[in-house]
Design a protein around this motif. Structure first.
Motif, PDB file in Angstrom:
ATOM      1  N   GLY A  47      -2.979   1.175   0.898  1.00  9.29           N
ATOM      2  CA  GLY A  47      -1.568   1.471   0.698  1.00  9.29           C
ATOM      3  C   GLY A  47      -1.040   2.823   1.109  1.00  9.29           C
ATOM      4  O   GLY A  47       0.160   3.053   1.042  1.00  9.29           O
ATOM      5  N   ARG A  48      -1.907   3.737   1.510  1.00 12.70           N
ATOM      6  CA  ARG A  48      -1.408   5.060   1.909  1.00 12.70           C
ATOM      7  C   ARG A  48      -0.352   4.898   2.995  1.00 12.70           C
ATOM      8  O   ARG A  48      -0.598   4.194   3.990  1.00 12.70           O
ATOM      9  CB  ARG A  48      -2.587   5.897   2.400  1.00 12.70           C
ATOM     10  CG  ARG A  48      -2.198   7.245   2.923  1.00 12.70           C
ATOM     11  CD  ARG A  48      -2.265   8.294   1.851  1.00 12.70           C
ATOM     12  NE  ARG A  48      -2.565   9.550   2.493  1.00 12.70           N
ATOM     13  CZ  ARG A  48      -1.623  10.399   2.930  1.00 12.70           C
ATOM     14  NH1 ARG A  48      -0.337  10.135   2.734  1.00 12.70           N
ATOM     15  NH2 ARG A  48      -1.981  11.520   3.518  1.00 12.70           N
ATOM     16  N   GLU A 161      -4.789  14.576   0.619  1.00 12.21           N
ATOM     17  CA  GLU A 161      -3.779  13.584   0.198  1.00 12.21           C
ATOM     18  C   GLU A 161      -4.373  12.173   0.195  1.00 12.21           C
ATOM     19  O   GLU A 161      -4.097  11.375  -0.699  1.00 12.21           O
ATOM     20  CB  GLU A 161      -2.569  13.645   1.137  1.00 12.21           C
ATOM     21  CG  GLU A 161      -1.742  14.910   0.956  1.00 12.21           C
ATOM     22  CD  GLU A 161      -0.626  15.061   1.982  1.00 12.21           C
ATOM     23  OE1 GLU A 161       0.109  16.050   1.892  1.00 12.21           O
ATOM     24  OE2 GLU A 161      -0.495  14.206   2.873  1.00 12.21           O
ATOM     25  N   GLU A 164      -6.430  11.906  -2.885  1.00 11.25           N
ATOM     26  CA  GLU A 164      -5.567  11.801  -4.064  1.00 11.25           C
ATOM     27  C   GLU A 164      -4.991  10.386  -4.195  1.00 11.25           C
ATOM     28  O   GLU A 164      -4.898   9.838  -5.292  1.00 11.25           O
ATOM     29  CB  GLU A 164      -4.422  12.829  -3.954  1.00 11.25           C
ATOM     30  CG  GLU A 164      -3.586  12.986  -5.196  1.00 11.25           C
ATOM     31  CD  GLU A 164      -4.380  13.450  -6.418  1.00 11.25           C
ATOM     32  OE1 GLU A 164      -5.409  14.127  -6.244  1.00 11.25           O
ATOM     33  OE2 GLU A 164      -3.965  13.112  -7.552  1.00 11.25           O
ATOM     34  N   HIS A 165      -4.620   9.803  -3.060  1.00  7.28           N
ATOM     35  CA  HIS A 165      -4.092   8.434  -3.068  1.00  7.28           C
ATOM     36  C   HIS A 165      -5.134   7.467  -3.649  1.00  7.28           C
ATOM     37  O   HIS A 165      -4.820   6.656  -4.528  1.00  7.28           O
ATOM     38  CB  HIS A 165      -3.700   8.012  -1.642  1.00  7.28           C
ATOM     39  CG  HIS A 165      -3.207   6.612  -1.562  1.00  7.28           C
ATOM     40  ND1 HIS A 165      -1.896   6.254  -1.811  1.00  7.28           N
ATOM     41  CD2 HIS A 165      -3.860   5.448  -1.302  1.00  7.28           C
ATOM     42  CE1 HIS A 165      -1.767   4.948  -1.696  1.00  7.28           C
ATOM     43  NE2 HIS A 165      -2.941   4.434  -1.378  1.00  7.28           N
ATOM     44  N   GLU A 168      -5.614   7.863  -7.389  1.00  9.92           N
ATOM     45  CA  GLU A 168      -4.506   7.318  -8.183  1.00  9.92           C
ATOM     46  C   GLU A 168      -4.531   5.784  -8.201  1.00  9.92           C
ATOM     47  O   GLU A 168      -4.390   5.159  -9.249  1.00  9.92           O
ATOM     48  CB  GLU A 168      -3.178   7.838  -7.605  1.00  9.92           C
ATOM     49  CG  GLU A 168      -1.957   7.553  -8.449  1.00  9.92           C
ATOM     50  CD  GLU A 168      -1.954   8.246  -9.812  1.00  9.92           C
ATOM     51  OE1 GLU A 168      -2.489   9.372  -9.915  1.00  9.92           O
ATOM     52  OE2 GLU A 168      -1.427   7.641 -10.776  1.00  9.92           O
ATOM     53  N   VAL A 169      -4.725   5.189  -7.020  1.00 10.26           N
ATOM     54  CA  VAL A 169      -4.713   3.712  -6.940  1.00 10.26           C
ATOM     55  C   VAL A 169      -5.879   3.125  -7.743  1.00 10.26           C
ATOM     56  O   VAL A 169      -5.725   2.102  -8.411  1.00 10.26           O
ATOM     57  CB  VAL A 169      -4.791   3.246  -5.459  1.00 10.26           C
ATOM     58  CG1 VAL A 169      -5.012   1.741  -5.361  1.00 10.26           C
ATOM     59  CG2 VAL A 169      -3.512   3.629  -4.717  1.00 10.26           C
TER      60      VAL A 169
ATOM     61  N   ILE B  10       2.893  11.494  -3.161  1.00  8.24           N
ATOM     62  CA  ILE B  10       1.670  10.698  -2.932  1.00  8.24           C
ATOM     63  C   ILE B  10       1.303   9.958  -4.220  1.00  8.24           C
ATOM     64  O   ILE B  10       0.998   8.770  -4.220  1.00  8.24           O
ATOM     65  CB  ILE B  10       0.471  11.621  -2.531  1.00  8.24           C
ATOM     66  CG1 ILE B  10       0.774  12.441  -1.286  1.00  8.24           C
ATOM     67  CG2 ILE B  10      -0.832  10.825  -2.394  1.00  8.24           C
ATOM     68  CD1 ILE B  10       0.680  11.783   0.027  1.00  8.24           C
ATOM     69  N   ALA B  14       1.327   5.976  -4.805  1.00  2.87           N
ATOM     70  CA  ALA B  14       0.053   5.347  -5.177  1.00  2.87           C
ATOM     71  C   ALA B  14       0.216   4.564  -6.485  1.00  2.87           C
ATOM     72  O   ALA B  14      -0.342   3.469  -6.637  1.00  2.87           O
ATOM     73  CB  ALA B  14      -1.036   6.402  -5.324  1.00  2.87           C
ATOM     74  N   VAL B  17       1.836   1.351  -5.620  1.00  2.00           N
ATOM     75  CA  VAL B  17       0.851   0.440  -5.022  1.00  2.00           C
ATOM     76  C   VAL B  17       0.000  -0.206  -6.114  1.00  2.00           C
ATOM     77  O   VAL B  17      -0.257  -1.412  -6.110  1.00  2.00           O
ATOM     78  CB  VAL B  17      -0.056   1.208  -4.015  1.00  2.00           C
ATOM     79  CG1 VAL B  17      -1.249   0.370  -3.577  1.00  2.00           C
ATOM     80  CG2 VAL B  17       0.755   1.656  -2.799  1.00  2.00           C
ATOM     81  N   ARG B  18      -0.413   0.619  -7.071  1.00  8.25           N
ATOM     82  CA  ARG B  18      -1.305   0.140  -8.143  1.00  8.25           C
ATOM     83  C   ARG B  18      -0.613  -0.889  -9.042  1.00  8.25           C
ATOM     84  O   ARG B  18      -1.249  -1.807  -9.552  1.00  8.25           O
ATOM     85  CB  ARG B  18      -1.753   1.352  -8.972  1.00  8.25           C
ATOM     86  CG  ARG B  18      -2.893   1.084  -9.933  1.00  8.25           C
ATOM     87  CD  ARG B  18      -3.438   2.387 -10.492  1.00  8.25           C
ATOM     88  NE  ARG B  18      -2.398   3.207 -11.090  1.00  8.25           N
ATOM     89  CZ  ARG B  18      -1.927   3.035 -12.310  1.00  8.25           C
ATOM     90  NH1 ARG B  18      -2.413   2.093 -13.083  1.00  8.25           N
ATOM     91  NH2 ARG B  18      -0.960   3.822 -12.765  1.00  8.25           N
ATOM     92  N   TRP B  25       4.037  -3.952  -1.617  1.00  7.23           N
ATOM     93  CA  TRP B  25       3.847  -2.595  -1.063  1.00  7.23           C
ATOM     94  C   TRP B  25       3.459  -2.639   0.413  1.00  7.23           C
ATOM     95  O   TRP B  25       3.876  -1.779   1.195  1.00  7.23           O
ATOM     96  CB  TRP B  25       2.873  -1.742  -1.880  1.00  7.23           C
ATOM     97  CG  TRP B  25       1.468  -2.229  -2.052  1.00  7.23           C
ATOM     98  CD1 TRP B  25       0.931  -2.798  -3.166  1.00  7.23           C
ATOM     99  CD2 TRP B  25       0.386  -2.166  -1.085  1.00  7.23           C
ATOM    100  NE1 TRP B  25      -0.393  -3.106  -2.967  1.00  7.23           N
ATOM    101  CE2 TRP B  25      -0.753  -2.727  -1.703  1.00  7.23           C
ATOM    102  CE3 TRP B  25       0.274  -1.704   0.212  1.00  7.23           C
ATOM    103  CZ2 TRP B  25      -1.992  -2.835  -1.053  1.00  7.23           C
ATOM    104  CZ3 TRP B  25      -0.954  -1.805   0.867  1.00  7.23           C
ATOM    105  CH2 TRP B  25      -2.061  -2.371   0.233  1.00  7.23           C
ATOM    106  N   GLN B  29       4.840  -0.574   3.568  1.00  8.97           N
ATOM    107  CA  GLN B  29       3.890   0.298   4.291  1.00  8.97           C
ATOM    108  C   GLN B  29       3.837  -0.062   5.775  1.00  8.97           C
ATOM    109  O   GLN B  29       3.787   0.824   6.633  1.00  8.97           O
ATOM    110  CB  GLN B  29       2.499   0.142   3.661  1.00  8.97           C
ATOM    111  CG  GLN B  29       1.437   1.054   4.252  1.00  8.97           C
ATOM    112  CD  GLN B  29       0.032   0.487   4.089  1.00  8.97           C
ATOM    113  OE1 GLN B  29      -0.166  -0.720   4.040  1.00  8.97           O
ATOM    114  NE2 GLN B  29      -0.934   1.379   3.983  1.00  8.97           N
TER     115      GLN B  29
END
Lengths: 192, 65
Positions: A47-48, A161, A164-165, A168-169, B10, B14, B17-18, B25, B29
């Motif tokens: 998803g980034r 980044e 980090e993505h 988080e996901v 970011i 994210a 997305v989650r 998403w 994207q």
């Protein structure tokens, strides 16, 4: 996305141009060798919101005969090697260097392959995760190794980044102890 | 060095997305990814000389670790 088991993630995403390029390449590559996808595309797959000029693929070593067949079949599937002839491409791989393939008449996006040469790359191949997308399965590096690699070895703004993505996901499933273990391993490889 | 404002975006994306369906998403994207790739394709179609120079750089890059 959902974890099917400890090593498999199911994704129900719409395919981008990058995904289609990669799937068409892997359809050929997987007949000849084991592989794992690493680096930026792994974050993009989950998803980034960015594109990339190349997709990095680490492969297990193959011999000259197998490489010739791989090369021919890629050409038959509308790919071309943008940075070397067939013979030079194999020499580059043997030296631990990278070889890039793109769709005919194109140079970007491209797929970069290299034989695994480091311990981290070996771990990535041997512990790859499977990602199931629309009746296909692709192999990617373990997420913890990906994060460690981006935070310790690459560490540009874009790489931090990307890491980090992923954090988080996958905040509910990232194993921080494993990430720390990989970070130490990469730090020691870096010293060498 | 990471820009804090960018990092916050970011994290927000994210989180989106989650917490949303993959198709939702990925549709958004793909607009970013596909438009960037198509821009590059168009650029090289218009400027074949630059494409040639980039290709030469890739060939040199292949010789470096």
């Amino acid at each position: 996305m959902e974890w099917v088991d400890d090593y498999t993630i199911k994704l129900d995403k719409e395919l981008s141009e990058l995904d289609k390029l990669l799937f068409s390449f892997l359809q050929v590559l997987r007949k000849y060798t084991n592989y794992v996808i690493v680096s930026g595309y792994v974050s993009i797959l989950f998803g980034r919101a960015r594109a990339t000029e190349d997709i990095d693929v680490i492969i297990e070593e193959i011999d000259w005969n197998a490489f010739q067949n791989l090369f021919k079949e890629l050409e038959n599937n509308e790919f071309w090697c943008i940075n070397a002839s067939e013979k030079n491409a194999f020499s580059l791989l043997e030296e631990g260097l990278r070889v890039r393939f793109a769709k005919k008449d194109e140079i970007i996006p491209n797929i970069e392959i290299k034989f695994y040469t480091s311990l981290a790359e070996k771990i990535a191949i041997e512990n790859a995760l499977s990602v199931a997308i629309q009746n296909r399965t692709i192999r990617i590096s373990p997420l913890e190794l990906q994060i460690a690699f981006k935070e310790v070895l690459l560490a540009s703004e874009k790489d931090l980044e990307d890491a980090e993505h992923l954090r988080e996901v996958f905040k509910d499933s990232i194993d921080e102890e494993k990430t720390e273990h990989y970070k130490k391993l990469l730090e020691s490889e870096k010293k060498w | 060095m990471v820009d804090n404002e960018r990092l916050e975006f970011i994290r927000l994306w994210a989180d989106y997305v989650r917490t949303h369906e993959d198709r939702e998403w990925s549709r958004q994207q793909n607009k970013v990814i596909d438009s960037q790739i198509n821009s590059v394709r168009e650029f090289y179609r218009r400027y074949p000389e630059i494409k040639k120079r980039i290709l030469e750089r890739y060939r040199l890059k292949g010789l470096k670790k």
